[in-house]
Scaffold this motif. Structure first.
Motif, PDB file in Angstrom:
ATOM      1  N   TRP B 189       0.806  -1.227   0.000  1.00 31.27           N
ATOM      2  CA  TRP B 189       0.000   0.000   0.000  1.00 31.27           C
ATOM      3  C   TRP B 189       0.829   1.262   0.000  1.00 31.27           C
ATOM      4  O   TRP B 189       0.504   2.240  -0.644  1.00 31.27           O
ATOM      5  CB  TRP B 189      -1.001  -0.036   1.155  1.00 31.27           C
ATOM      6  CG  TRP B 189      -2.098  -1.015   0.859  1.00 31.27           C
ATOM      7  CD1 TRP B 189      -2.280  -2.235   1.429  1.00 31.27           C
ATOM      8  CD2 TRP B 189      -3.096  -0.901  -0.156  1.00 31.27           C
ATOM      9  NE1 TRP B 189      -3.331  -2.888   0.855  1.00 31.27           N
ATOM     10  CE2 TRP B 189      -3.871  -2.087  -0.131  1.00 31.27           C
ATOM     11  CE3 TRP B 189      -3.421   0.077  -1.091  1.00 31.27           C
ATOM     12  CZ2 TRP B 189      -4.927  -2.320  -0.988  1.00 31.27           C
ATOM     13  CZ3 TRP B 189      -4.488  -0.145  -1.951  1.00 31.27           C
ATOM     14  CH2 TRP B 189      -5.229  -1.323  -1.897  1.00 31.27           C
ATOM     15  N   TYR B 190       1.949   1.239   0.768  1.00 29.30           N
ATOM     16  CA  TYR B 190       2.731   2.483   0.731  1.00 29.30           C
ATOM     17  C   TYR B 190       3.450   2.639  -0.602  1.00 29.30           C
ATOM     18  O   TYR B 190       3.682   3.757  -1.060  1.00 29.30           O
ATOM     19  CB  TYR B 190       3.642   2.667   1.950  1.00 29.30           C
ATOM     20  CG  TYR B 190       4.752   1.666   2.133  1.00 29.30           C
ATOM     21  CD1 TYR B 190       5.849   1.638   1.292  1.00 29.30           C
ATOM     22  CD2 TYR B 190       4.727   0.786   3.209  1.00 29.30           C
ATOM     23  CE1 TYR B 190       6.889   0.742   1.490  1.00 29.30           C
ATOM     24  CE2 TYR B 190       5.746  -0.112   3.413  1.00 29.30           C
ATOM     25  CZ  TYR B 190       6.829  -0.135   2.544  1.00 29.30           C
ATOM     26  OH  TYR B 190       7.840  -1.021   2.733  1.00 29.30           O
ATOM     27  N   CYS B 191       3.801   1.522  -1.244  1.00 25.00           N
ATOM     28  CA  CYS B 191       4.373   1.621  -2.597  1.00 25.00           C
ATOM     29  C   CYS B 191       3.338   2.235  -3.536  1.00 25.00           C
ATOM     30  O   CYS B 191       3.648   3.084  -4.366  1.00 25.00           O
ATOM     31  CB  CYS B 191       4.774   0.245  -3.118  1.00 25.00           C
ATOM     32  SG  CYS B 191       6.319  -0.303  -2.426  1.00 25.00           S
ATOM     33  N   TYR B 192       2.113   1.784  -3.362  1.00 28.76           N
ATOM     34  CA  TYR B 192       0.989   2.280  -4.178  1.00 28.76           C
ATOM     35  C   TYR B 192       0.868   3.797  -4.009  1.00 28.76           C
ATOM     36  O   TYR B 192       0.777   4.551  -4.973  1.00 28.76           O
ATOM     37  CB  TYR B 192      -0.288   1.590  -3.674  1.00 28.76           C
ATOM     38  CG  TYR B 192      -1.467   1.649  -4.606  1.00 28.76           C
ATOM     39  CD1 TYR B 192      -1.725   0.611  -5.490  1.00 28.76           C
ATOM     40  CD2 TYR B 192      -2.327   2.738  -4.587  1.00 28.76           C
ATOM     41  CE1 TYR B 192      -2.824   0.648  -6.333  1.00 28.76           C
ATOM     42  CE2 TYR B 192      -3.426   2.786  -5.435  1.00 28.76           C
ATOM     43  CZ  TYR B 192      -3.675   1.736  -6.303  1.00 28.76           C
ATOM     44  OH  TYR B 192      -4.752   1.780  -7.141  1.00 28.76           O
ATOM     45  N   VAL B 193       0.925   4.219  -2.738  1.00 26.58           N
ATOM     46  CA  VAL B 193       0.807   5.655  -2.439  1.00 26.58           C
ATOM     47  C   VAL B 193       1.985   6.427  -3.030  1.00 26.58           C
ATOM     48  O   VAL B 193       1.818   7.490  -3.641  1.00 26.58           O
ATOM     49  CB  VAL B 193       0.725   5.876  -0.903  1.00 26.58           C
ATOM     50  CG1 VAL B 193       0.856   7.346  -0.556  1.00 26.58           C
ATOM     51  CG2 VAL B 193      -0.576   5.321  -0.375  1.00 26.58           C
ATOM     52  N   LEU B 194       3.193   5.875  -2.876  1.00 27.13           N
ATOM     53  CA  LEU B 194       4.382   6.585  -3.379  1.00 27.13           C
ATOM     54  C   LEU B 194       4.366   6.695  -4.901  1.00 27.13           C
ATOM     55  O   LEU B 194       4.794   7.711  -5.460  1.00 27.13           O
ATOM     56  CB  LEU B 194       5.662   5.887  -2.898  1.00 27.13           C
ATOM     57  CG  LEU B 194       5.906   5.965  -1.383  1.00 27.13           C
ATOM     58  CD1 LEU B 194       7.175   5.211  -1.003  1.00 27.13           C
ATOM     59  CD2 LEU B 194       6.003   7.401  -0.906  1.00 27.13           C
ATOM     60  N   VAL B 195       3.878   5.660  -5.581  1.00 25.77           N
ATOM     61  CA  VAL B 195       3.767   5.718  -7.052  1.00 25.77           C
ATOM     62  C   VAL B 195       2.814   6.852  -7.442  1.00 25.77           C
ATOM     63  O   VAL B 195       3.095   7.633  -8.358  1.00 25.77           O
ATOM     64  CB  VAL B 195       3.262   4.365  -7.623  1.00 25.77           C
ATOM     65  CG1 VAL B 195       2.854   4.513  -9.080  1.00 25.77           C
ATOM     66  CG2 VAL B 195       4.347   3.310  -7.510  1.00 25.77           C
ATOM     67  N   ILE B 196       1.722   6.965  -6.708  1.00 22.61           N
ATOM     68  CA  ILE B 196       0.758   8.039  -7.004  1.00 22.61           C
ATOM     69  C   ILE B 196       1.393   9.404  -6.733  1.00 22.61           C
ATOM     70  O   ILE B 196       1.267  10.340  -7.529  1.00 22.61           O
ATOM     71  CB  ILE B 196      -0.527   7.859  -6.154  1.00 22.61           C
ATOM     72  CG1 ILE B 196      -1.260   6.594  -6.610  1.00 22.61           C
ATOM     73  CG2 ILE B 196      -1.436   9.074  -6.273  1.00 22.61           C
ATOM     74  CD1 ILE B 196      -2.437   6.206  -5.741  1.00 22.61           C
ATOM     75  N   PHE B 288      15.596   9.122  -4.251  1.00 25.84           N
ATOM     76  CA  PHE B 288      16.594   9.158  -5.336  1.00 25.84           C
ATOM     77  C   PHE B 288      15.944   8.897  -6.691  1.00 25.84           C
ATOM     78  O   PHE B 288      16.114   9.678  -7.622  1.00 25.84           O
ATOM     79  CB  PHE B 288      17.703   8.136  -5.071  1.00 25.84           C
ATOM     80  CG  PHE B 288      18.803   8.698  -4.224  1.00 25.84           C
ATOM     81  CD1 PHE B 288      19.768   9.544  -4.773  1.00 25.84           C
ATOM     82  CD2 PHE B 288      18.876   8.413  -2.870  1.00 25.84           C
ATOM     83  CE1 PHE B 288      20.778  10.084  -3.989  1.00 25.84           C
ATOM     84  CE2 PHE B 288      19.881   8.942  -2.067  1.00 25.84           C
ATOM     85  CZ  PHE B 288      20.830   9.778  -2.629  1.00 25.84           C
ATOM     86  N   PHE B 289      15.204   7.803  -6.791  1.00 27.51           N
ATOM     87  CA  PHE B 289      14.606   7.465  -8.088  1.00 27.51           C
ATOM     88  C   PHE B 289      13.474   8.438  -8.435  1.00 27.51           C
ATOM     89  O   PHE B 289      13.326   8.823  -9.597  1.00 27.51           O
ATOM     90  CB  PHE B 289      14.115   6.006  -8.091  1.00 27.51           C
ATOM     91  CG  PHE B 289      15.214   5.038  -8.395  1.00 27.51           C
ATOM     92  CD1 PHE B 289      15.571   4.753  -9.710  1.00 27.51           C
ATOM     93  CD2 PHE B 289      15.925   4.427  -7.378  1.00 27.51           C
ATOM     94  CE1 PHE B 289      16.603   3.870  -9.990  1.00 27.51           C
ATOM     95  CE2 PHE B 289      16.959   3.552  -7.648  1.00 27.51           C
ATOM     96  CZ  PHE B 289      17.299   3.269  -8.951  1.00 27.51           C
ATOM     97  N   GLY B 290      12.710   8.823  -7.421  1.00 29.61           N
ATOM     98  CA  GLY B 290      11.619   9.778  -7.669  1.00 29.61           C
ATOM     99  C   GLY B 290      12.168  11.100  -8.168  1.00 29.61           C
ATOM    100  O   GLY B 290      11.693  11.661  -9.153  1.00 29.61           O
ATOM    101  N   LEU B 291      13.221  11.587  -7.512  1.00 29.80           N
ATOM    102  CA  LEU B 291      13.834  12.849  -7.913  1.00 29.80           C
ATOM    103  C   LEU B 291      14.431  12.732  -9.317  1.00 29.80           C
ATOM    104  O   LEU B 291      14.296  13.638 -10.143  1.00 29.80           O
ATOM    105  CB  LEU B 291      14.922  13.247  -6.904  1.00 29.80           C
ATOM    106  CG  LEU B 291      15.660  14.548  -7.196  1.00 29.80           C
ATOM    107  CD1 LEU B 291      14.705  15.728  -7.118  1.00 29.80           C
ATOM    108  CD2 LEU B 291      16.807  14.751  -6.210  1.00 29.80           C
ATOM    109  N   GLY B 292      15.088  11.588  -9.559  1.00 26.71           N
ATOM    110  CA  GLY B 292      15.690  11.365 -10.882  1.00 26.71           C
ATOM    111  C   GLY B 292      14.647  11.403 -11.990  1.00 26.71           C
ATOM    112  O   GLY B 292      14.802  12.110 -12.986  1.00 26.71           O
ATOM    113  N   GLY B 293      13.565  10.642 -11.785  1.00 25.03           N
ATOM    114  CA  GLY B 293      12.500  10.608 -12.786  1.00 25.03           C
ATOM    115  C   GLY B 293      11.863  11.973 -12.956  1.00 25.03           C
ATOM    116  O   GLY B 293      11.562  12.412 -14.063  1.00 25.03           O
ATOM    117  N   TYR B 294      11.718  12.652 -11.837  1.00 24.97           N
ATOM    118  CA  TYR B 294      11.120  13.981 -11.862  1.00 24.97           C
ATOM    119  C   TYR B 294      11.976  14.942 -12.689  1.00 24.97           C
ATOM    120  O   TYR B 294      11.466  15.678 -13.547  1.00 24.97           O
ATOM    121  CB  TYR B 294      10.986  14.464 -10.421  1.00 24.97           C
ATOM    122  CG  TYR B 294      10.512  15.879 -10.287  1.00 24.97           C
ATOM    123  CD1 TYR B 294       9.183  16.203 -10.458  1.00 24.97           C
ATOM    124  CD2 TYR B 294      11.411  16.896  -9.998  1.00 24.97           C
ATOM    125  CE1 TYR B 294       8.753  17.504 -10.343  1.00 24.97           C
ATOM    126  CE2 TYR B 294      10.994  18.197  -9.876  1.00 24.97           C
ATOM    127  CZ  TYR B 294       9.665  18.497 -10.049  1.00 24.97           C
ATOM    128  OH  TYR B 294       9.245  19.796  -9.937  1.00 24.97           O
TER     129      TYR B 294
END
Lengths: 305, 420
Positions: B189-196, B288-294
């Motif tokens: 669920w927290y992965c789900y939230v973080l993806v969103i 790290f990955f979120g910032l990179g993709g962003y």
């Protein structure tokens, strides 16, 4: 300081826009860069500013390659625009710092120029809340905030009322008097005549006339006279001149108050005066024709167009 | 570099001083934090199963007043209903026996009873309900009770010991679960939230960056800017400022909520662990990955903004990027249920999707360290590539006003100008 633009060519896609632009300008003097809409003035300026790269040709400053980033240049673009939602002082400091100035110095300069242009009371206001004329003055202040050595003004008087125009005229005169190198692009020929020692007229991507304005005017006024009569309309006078004086003059043009006559190879002023004094024409105006820059521009660009 | 920082500071100031940005951050943070503190001030024991108002984790048994009980009505034509059994299935329910089907129906119609049941035989009953909600479980529970009545009735008729048979069927088995690697169920669920969250960040801030670039074109500020500094400084400053703005906003809101939850975890009885008790390692990977993709998308959004001259054209220009992020979002969510599958493995290496799939794999599956390193390297190189191409498009597009420039035309023009 001498800035030389040599044989600049520029194409966008397959279309060549500039076909070899040449002109030069020195410190303490202003060059009037003239041309009709779409003639290539803004593209030339953008190449000067290194926004566009020329396909060939070069820009030299004192004989060396001109690198805009190494000099303080104040550029007032024809397409005005700053940040409407930011305060006046904030964006002026930002632009000055972007051009290499320290923040403290930038703030001092910003305040000085806002005061000089009589808009200091708006420094904390958002730009969008100012009138168009005051926004124009803020834009000019932003152009000059870094005390540039080279000033490029593209249509600086557009949108200004007579009072603001006078303020701007004084500022431009001061810049020239302070030894700045000024390039002045405008359609308002009276301003160009007022400030510029040299002009370059660009038409369809090439310089069709360039040089010292005084010499150009002299050359255009050479062998030309003006004439009007008290007892005849200009049309009647024109007819008379074409019938009875064709050996001495040709009618080169007609303005609101006088005819412009051009002496033929056999004609001269004394002969013409002699003949006129013995004729039924009651001379109202007679003299040497001094063309305005507007006349020269229309004649030159009209010919080429 | 100095000019880059000047642009960065100026752009960042715009975000951080914007009333909209500040109020949204503040409101969401305060609302989130306040929600996490709620069990300390309001009795949520019904919801959390934990005693409220700081009474620790001790479960409080409270007897309900009759007026707090919901009322159900039944008619037992088969003679098998045992109210004590029904009360076990239906908590906080007062059961009333009716004398006729009409009485049952009337009570339900007049809403004096929540629902009504007419047991016609040991294997058949009618269910009466006034408005059936989507979460209505009455029928299912009553069916289970009916099965029990049937067994009890059968045992009684055949002389069998119902208790003994039940005990034989429901042998209590003790399980001592030891998850040696990842607990997919609790991490899901927290992965789900973080993806969103990362999808929203990219979409929202990407559009903001693109609009900001286009605004400079539409208000002609770009004319002065490009003659004052390099397009690279302008684009990089703008994008990084957007990234910092997004991080600050998300960090403050998410950080506030996570910390507030940790503080009040006991009061919540750990019931939000699956959403808010995120291991630090996962958060770091996500960062790290979120910032990179962003950043990867932000550069492209910035370039798309430079291709149009009016802010109303931004959505059209950036629709391609939006579609890509939405497809990635969809696949990421679907593949969360299969983190060891080939699709998510491939997606976790692609720069367009690794931002949401790699951390999910790390959180829920088995990932070799080399895979993380390679994926991160690909992402970093792609960010630089996106920055490089973005700056080229930005330089080419900034002073071209008028109709929107197609991305294919823009790339062709860049190639031509490179050739000439």
């Amino acid at each position: 300081m001498k800035l030389e633009v040599k044989n600049i060519r520029k194409s966008f896609g397959e279309t060549e826009i500039l076909h070899g632009i040449n002109f030069e300008v020195e410190s303490g003097k202003a060059l009037g860069l003239l041309g009709r809409n779409g003639a290539g003035k803004t593209t030339t300026i953008r190449i000067l500013m290194d926004v566009f790269r020329a396909n060939s040709g070069e820009v030299l400053l004192d004989g060396k390659k001109f690198e805009p980033s190494k000099h303080q240049i104040g550029y007032l673009p024809e397409e005005r625009g700053l940040y409407p939602k930011r305060t006046v002082i904030d964006q002026m400091i930002y632009l000055a710092v972007l051009r290499g100035m320290k923040a403290k110095q930038a703030k001092e300069n910003a305040k000085r120029w806002l005061k000089r242009l009589e808009v200091e009371e708006y420094e904390s206001r958002k730009l969008e809340t100012l009138s168009k004329g005051n926004q124009q003055k803020v834009q000019l202040a932003a152009t000059l905030v870094c005390d540039p050595e080279i000033v490029i003004l593209d249509e600086p008087f557009s949108g200004l009322d007579p009072v603001n125009s006078q303020i701007l005229k004084d500022v431009v005169s001061e810049l020239i008097a302070n030894g700045k190198l000024v390039i002045f692009s405008s359609h308002q020929m009276s301003y160009v005549e007022e400030f510029c020692d040299n002009i370059a007229i660009i038409n369809q991507g090439e310089v069709v006339l360039a040089g010292e304005l005084k010499s150009i005017k002299k050359e255009y006024g050479k062998n030309r006279l003006i004439l009007s009569a008290e007892n005849m309309s200009l049309s009647e006078l024109q007819k008379k001149m074409e019938q009875d004086y064709a050996d001495l003059v040709l009618v080169a043009g007609k303005q609101k108050e006088f005819l412009i006559l051009e002496l033929t190879e056999t004609g001269n002023r004394s002969n013409l005066m002699g003949r006129l004094s013995g004729s039924e024409i009651q001379v109202e105006k007679f003299g040497i024709y001094e063309p305005s820059l507007n006349d020269i521009f229309v004649a030159k660009v009209g010919e080429e167009a | 570099m100095r000019k880059f920082f000047t642009v960065l500071r100026y752009e960042l100031k715009e975000y951080l001083q914007s009333k909209g940005f500040l109020s949204l951050t503040l409101i969401l943070t305060i609302a989130g934090v306040a929600l996490m503190f709620l069990p300390r001030f309001i009795d949520l024991s019904d919801f959390t199963g934990v005693g409220g108002k700081g009474e620790g984790s001790e479960t409080v048994e409270e007897s309900k007043e009759p007026q707090e009980l919901q009322q159900m009505i039944y008619l037992d034509e088969a003679g098998i209903v045992d109210v004590a059994v029904l009360e076990q299935f239906f908590e906080d329910t007062l059961w009333v026996e009716a004398k006729s089907t009409q009485e049952v129906q009337k009570a339900v119609e007049e809403q004096t009873a929540e629902a009504g049941f007419v047991v016609k035989s040991p294997t058949q009953y009618d269910y009466f309900v006034y408005n059936k909600s989507m979460s209505d479980t009455n029928s299912r529970l009553f069916e289970q009770a009916m099965k029990l009545f049937y067994r009890m009735d059968y045992c009684a008729e055949n002389g069998l010991d119902f208790q003994e048979i039940t005990a034989m069927y429901d042998v209590p088995v003790t399980v001592n679960e030891q998850v040696l690697n990842k607990d997919t169920g609790s991490n899901y669920w927290y992965c789900y939230v973080l993806v969103i969250i990362v999808f929203m960040l990219i979409s929202l801030y990407g559009q903001m960056i693109a609009t900001s670039v286009t605004s400079e074109k539409s208000n002609r500020a770009i004319e002065v800017l490009v003659t004052s500094t390099s397009p690279n400084s302008l684009l990089f400053g703008k994008v990084i400022a957007g990234a910092i703005g997004g991080l600050v906003q998300t960090g403050v809101i998410l950080g506030g909520i996570l910390i507030a939850y940790e503080v009040n975890r006991e009061q919540w009885g750990g019931m939000l662990d699956m959403l808010l008790h995120i291991p630090a390692g996962v958060l770091i990977t996500f960062a790290f990955f979120g910032l990179g993709g962003y950043l990867f998308y932000a550069f492209l959004y910035g370039a798309m903004g430079a291709l149009v001259s009016k802010t109303e054209d931004v959505s059209k220009s950036s629709s391609g990027l939006m579609i890509i992020t939405m497809v990635v979002y969809f696949f990421s969510l679907v593949q969360l249920q299969n983190v060891e599958g080939a699709v998510i493995k491939v997606l976790s290496f692609l720069p367009i999707s690794s931002y949401s799939t790699m951390f999910a794999r790390i959180a829920m599956g088995t990932v070799a360290p080399w895979e993380i390193v390679v994926s991160m390297l690909i992402l970093v190189v792609s960010i630089l590539g996106a920055g490089f191409i973005g700056a080229k498009l930005y330089r080419m597009g900034t002073l071209r006003y008028g109709n929107p420039i197609k991305i294919t035309t823009a790339l062709q023009d860049i190639r031509k100008s490179k050739d000439s």
